[in-house]
Design a protein around this motif. Structure first.
Motif, PDB file in Angstrom:
ATOM      1  N   PRO A   1       0.826  -1.206   0.000  1.00 39.01           N
ATOM      2  CA  PRO A   1       0.000   0.000   0.000  1.00 39.01           C
ATOM      3  C   PRO A   1       0.853   1.246   0.000  1.00 39.01           C
TER       4      PRO A   1
ATOM      5  N   HIS B   1       2.706   4.671   0.709  1.00 38.75           N
ATOM      6  CA  HIS B   1       3.392   5.084   1.932  1.00 38.75           C
ATOM      7  C   HIS B   1       3.027   6.506   2.333  1.00 38.75           C
TER       8      HIS B   1
ATOM      9  N   LEU C   1      -0.074   7.638   2.950  1.00 35.48           N
ATOM     10  CA  LEU C   1      -1.405   7.681   3.528  1.00 35.48           C
ATOM     11  C   LEU C   1      -1.390   8.451   4.842  1.00 35.48           C
TER      12      LEU C   1
ATOM     13  N   THR D   1      -4.870   5.521   8.803  1.00 32.61           N
ATOM     14  CA  THR D   1      -5.817   5.165   7.744  1.00 32.61           C
ATOM     15  C   THR D   1      -5.287   3.989   6.935  1.00 32.61           C
ATOM     16  N   SER D   2      -6.189   3.333   6.220  1.00 30.90           N
ATOM     17  CA  SER D   2      -5.821   2.240   5.330  1.00 30.90           C
ATOM     18  C   SER D   2      -6.790   2.226   4.158  1.00 30.90           C
TER      19      SER D   2
ATOM     20  N   ARG E   1      -9.631   1.243   1.686  1.00 29.76           N
ATOM     21  CA  ARG E   1     -10.819   0.410   1.817  1.00 29.76           C
ATOM     22  C   ARG E   1     -11.534   0.206   0.480  1.00 29.76           C
TER      23      ARG E   1
END
Length: 256
Positions: free
Chosen positions: A51, A53, A55, A59-60, A62
């Motif tokens: 993912p 870097h 962000l 948070t992630s 979705r």
């Protein structure tokens, strides 16, 4: 040391091992085929991409939004429709990622809105970076002292410059008709689009008339902007006394 290349030197003698003659049984037996070379090993599957870097902390990812800019005329010229395109994208996603959930909505914009289709769509659906590039529109309440102002962006209705006490459902009902200007909306569509089947206050096909009567009562002398089409439903037509404010785009309750 001599630099002469000797070409007439006799070749070295090779010692050959004597091979015994084959018997009749050995001659009748076919020779076994040579062993096949082992197949090269299949390359290892590529590791999933890490993912991003950049962000925000905590948070992630979705999911994602894919904004598609195309109107019905351009889609028809390609032999498809917006619904067909949405169905095709959903099938592709279901094949690649069966666990993925999808939601689609059509973006409405004022007729004749300029710019690229995809930019209009991003703005209509309130995509953050698209909204950030626009400036707030100046208020024109003073210029619209008379008549009805349906403020889509702020979810309110002004009547002769005063804010009307519309309930959420009453505003949604008026907005639904306004965004489908000139089209007669059947009662069944209004109920299905504006109320969930599990809603305790979901009206029937006939009790929707009660909601429309309450809406018209609050519109006062402008009640005729919501027209009755006998035996079918209701319609909003272009009206000189009505102004519509879309703000940064018109949210649409339409879903595929």
């Amino acid at each position: 040391m001599s630099n002469t290349l000797l070409l007439d030197r006799p070749a070295p003698t090779r010692h050959l091992q004597a091979v015994p003659p084959l018997s009749d049984a050995q001659r009748a037996t076919p020779a076994a085929p040579a062993a096949a070379a082992p197949a090269p090993a299949a390359p290892a599957p590529a590791a999933p991409a890490a993912p991003g870097h950049n962000l925000p902390a905590g948070t992630s990812p979705r999911g994602f939004a894919l904004y598609v800019g195309i109107d019905e005329l351009k889609a028809a010229a390609s032999g498809v429709s917006l619904g067909v395109l949405v169905d095709a994208l959903r099938r592709t996603i279901a094949e690649l990622a069966p666990a993925a959930e999808t939601y689609a909505t059509v973006a409405l914009a004022p007729a004749g809105a300029g710019g690229r289709d995809v930019d209009v769509v991003r703005l209509a659906l309130h995509e953050p970076s698209a909204v950030a590039r626009t400036k707030d529109e100046p208020e024109d309440e003073d210029r619209a002292a008379d008549g009805v102002v349906v403020d889509i962006s702020r979810k309110r209705v002004l009547i002769d410059g005063e804010s009307a006490a519309f309930t959420f459902k009453e505003f949604e009902l008026l907005q639904y008709l306004v965004l489908r200007e000139g089209r007669t909306i059947e009662r069944t569509e209004l109920v299905a689009s504006l109320w969930q089947a599990t809603d305790d206050d979901a009206p029937g096909e006939r009790t929707i008339d009660v909601h429309v009567r309450r809406l018209r009562a609050k519109l006062g002398r402008y009640e005729d902007i919501v027209r009755t089409v006998r035996g079918v439903g209701y319609r909003f037509d272009r009206h000189a006394d009505v102004a519509i404010r879309y703000g940064h785009g018109a949210p649409s309750p339409d879903r595929f």
